[in-house]
Scaffold this motif. Structure first.
Motif, PDB file in Angstrom:
ATOM      1  N   PHE A 139       0.814  -1.065  -0.098  1.00 40.45           N
ATOM      2  CA  PHE A 139       0.162  -0.031  -0.131  1.00 40.45           C
ATOM      3  C   PHE A 139       0.915   1.271   0.028  1.00 40.45           C
ATOM      4  O   PHE A 139       0.452   2.367  -0.582  1.00 40.45           O
ATOM      5  CB  PHE A 139      -0.953  -0.046   1.178  1.00 40.45           C
ATOM      6  CG  PHE A 139      -1.990  -1.096   0.974  1.00 40.45           C
ATOM      7  CD1 PHE A 139      -2.816  -1.100  -0.033  1.00 40.45           C
ATOM      8  CD2 PHE A 139      -2.243  -1.886   2.164  1.00 40.45           C
ATOM      9  CE1 PHE A 139      -3.806  -1.997  -0.210  1.00 40.45           C
ATOM     10  CE2 PHE A 139      -3.315  -2.996   1.855  1.00 40.45           C
ATOM     11  CZ  PHE A 139      -3.957  -2.992   0.789  1.00 40.45           C
ATOM     12  N   GLY A 140       2.052   1.270   0.594  1.00 42.77           N
ATOM     13  CA  GLY A 140       2.951   2.425   0.618  1.00 42.77           C
ATOM     14  C   GLY A 140       3.300   2.815  -0.875  1.00 42.77           C
ATOM     15  O   GLY A 140       3.305   3.797  -1.231  1.00 42.77           O
ATOM     16  N   PHE A 141       3.860   1.781  -1.537  1.00 40.51           N
ATOM     17  CA  PHE A 141       4.286   1.819  -2.822  1.00 40.51           C
ATOM     18  C   PHE A 141       3.325   2.563  -3.744  1.00 40.51           C
ATOM     19  O   PHE A 141       3.458   2.840  -4.616  1.00 40.51           O
ATOM     20  CB  PHE A 141       4.997   0.505  -3.462  1.00 40.51           C
ATOM     21  CG  PHE A 141       6.548   0.636  -2.888  1.00 40.51           C
ATOM     22  CD1 PHE A 141       7.460   1.505  -3.512  1.00 40.51           C
ATOM     23  CD2 PHE A 141       6.861  -0.084  -1.775  1.00 40.51           C
ATOM     24  CE1 PHE A 141       8.749   1.477  -2.996  1.00 40.51           C
ATOM     25  CE2 PHE A 141       8.126  -0.185  -1.457  1.00 40.51           C
ATOM     26  CZ  PHE A 141       9.256   0.804  -2.076  1.00 40.51           C
ATOM     27  N   VAL A 142       2.064   1.599  -4.029  1.00 40.19           N
ATOM     28  CA  VAL A 142       0.875   2.091  -4.573  1.00 40.19           C
ATOM     29  C   VAL A 142       0.528   3.522  -4.300  1.00 40.19           C
ATOM     30  O   VAL A 142      -0.012   4.320  -4.939  1.00 40.19           O
ATOM     31  CB  VAL A 142      -0.055   1.162  -4.489  1.00 40.19           C
ATOM     32  CG1 VAL A 142      -1.474   1.680  -5.183  1.00 40.19           C
ATOM     33  CG2 VAL A 142       0.110  -0.212  -5.122  1.00 40.19           C
ATOM     34  N   GLY A 143       0.642   3.969  -2.844  1.00 42.85           N
ATOM     35  CA  GLY A 143       0.080   5.075  -2.512  1.00 42.85           C
ATOM     36  C   GLY A 143       1.270   6.281  -3.092  1.00 42.85           C
ATOM     37  O   GLY A 143       0.883   7.132  -3.769  1.00 42.85           O
ATOM     38  N   ILE A 144       2.432   5.867  -3.072  1.00 48.23           N
ATOM     39  CA  ILE A 144       3.592   6.800  -3.575  1.00 48.23           C
ATOM     40  C   ILE A 144       3.251   6.862  -5.094  1.00 48.23           C
ATOM     41  O   ILE A 144       3.361   7.884  -5.735  1.00 48.23           O
ATOM     42  CB  ILE A 144       4.900   6.272  -3.385  1.00 48.23           C
ATOM     43  CG1 ILE A 144       5.023   6.475  -1.750  1.00 48.23           C
ATOM     44  CG2 ILE A 144       5.812   6.897  -4.115  1.00 48.23           C
ATOM     45  CD1 ILE A 144       6.370   5.849  -1.403  1.00 48.23           C
ATOM     46  N   GLY A 145       2.930   5.566  -5.699  1.00 53.69           N
ATOM     47  CA  GLY A 145       2.793   5.786  -7.277  1.00 53.69           C
ATOM     48  C   GLY A 145       1.400   6.408  -7.627  1.00 53.69           C
ATOM     49  O   GLY A 145       1.455   7.384  -8.638  1.00 53.69           O
ATOM     50  N   ALA A 146       0.437   6.330  -6.934  1.00 49.79           N
ATOM     51  CA  ALA A 146      -0.746   7.363  -6.866  1.00 49.79           C
ATOM     52  C   ALA A 146      -0.306   8.798  -6.839  1.00 49.79           C
ATOM     53  O   ALA A 146      -0.921   9.819  -7.611  1.00 49.79           O
ATOM     54  CB  ALA A 146      -1.849   6.959  -5.990  1.00 49.79           C
TER      55      ALA A 146
END
Length: 103
Positions: free
Chosen positions: A85-92
């Motif tokens: 979720f951290g990497f997907v959040g950063i990606g978003a």
């Protein structure tokens, strides 16, 4: 149970949740849709999945036996969630200004 199955069990059990979040990440916002965006979205999701598996294995190996055998699975799951979720959040967050610039 073999060691490699135990280390990946936390990731395998929550794979449906990761798939749902990944689908939502890819499908929203609905526009713009071009090939470069799909490639970038899939790259973010693949990187998040790899980092999540690595974090799961690391958490399972480094967990102490204080809470029993279940603590290893709990720590591995928490790390898998946090990394994915951290990497997907950063990606978003990175994708938002990029989509505004792209025609």
């Amino acid at each position: 149970m073999p060691a490699n199955v135990q280390t990946d069990l936390a990731f395998i059990l929550f794979l449906p949740a990761f798939c749902i979040v990944g689908a939502l990440y890819c499908f929203y916002p609905r526009t713009p849709r071009h090939a470069l965006r799909w490639i970038a979205d899939l790259a973010v999701l693949a990187f998040a999945a790899v980092v999540s598996v690595v974090a799961t294995r690391w958490g399972f190996r480094t967990a102490t036996g204080v809470g029993g055998a279940l603590w290893k699975q709990v720590l591995a799951t928490l790390l898998a969630f946090a990394c994915f979720f951290g990497f997907v959040g950063i990606g978003a967050l990175v994708r938002r200004p990029w989509l505004r610039r792209t025609p």
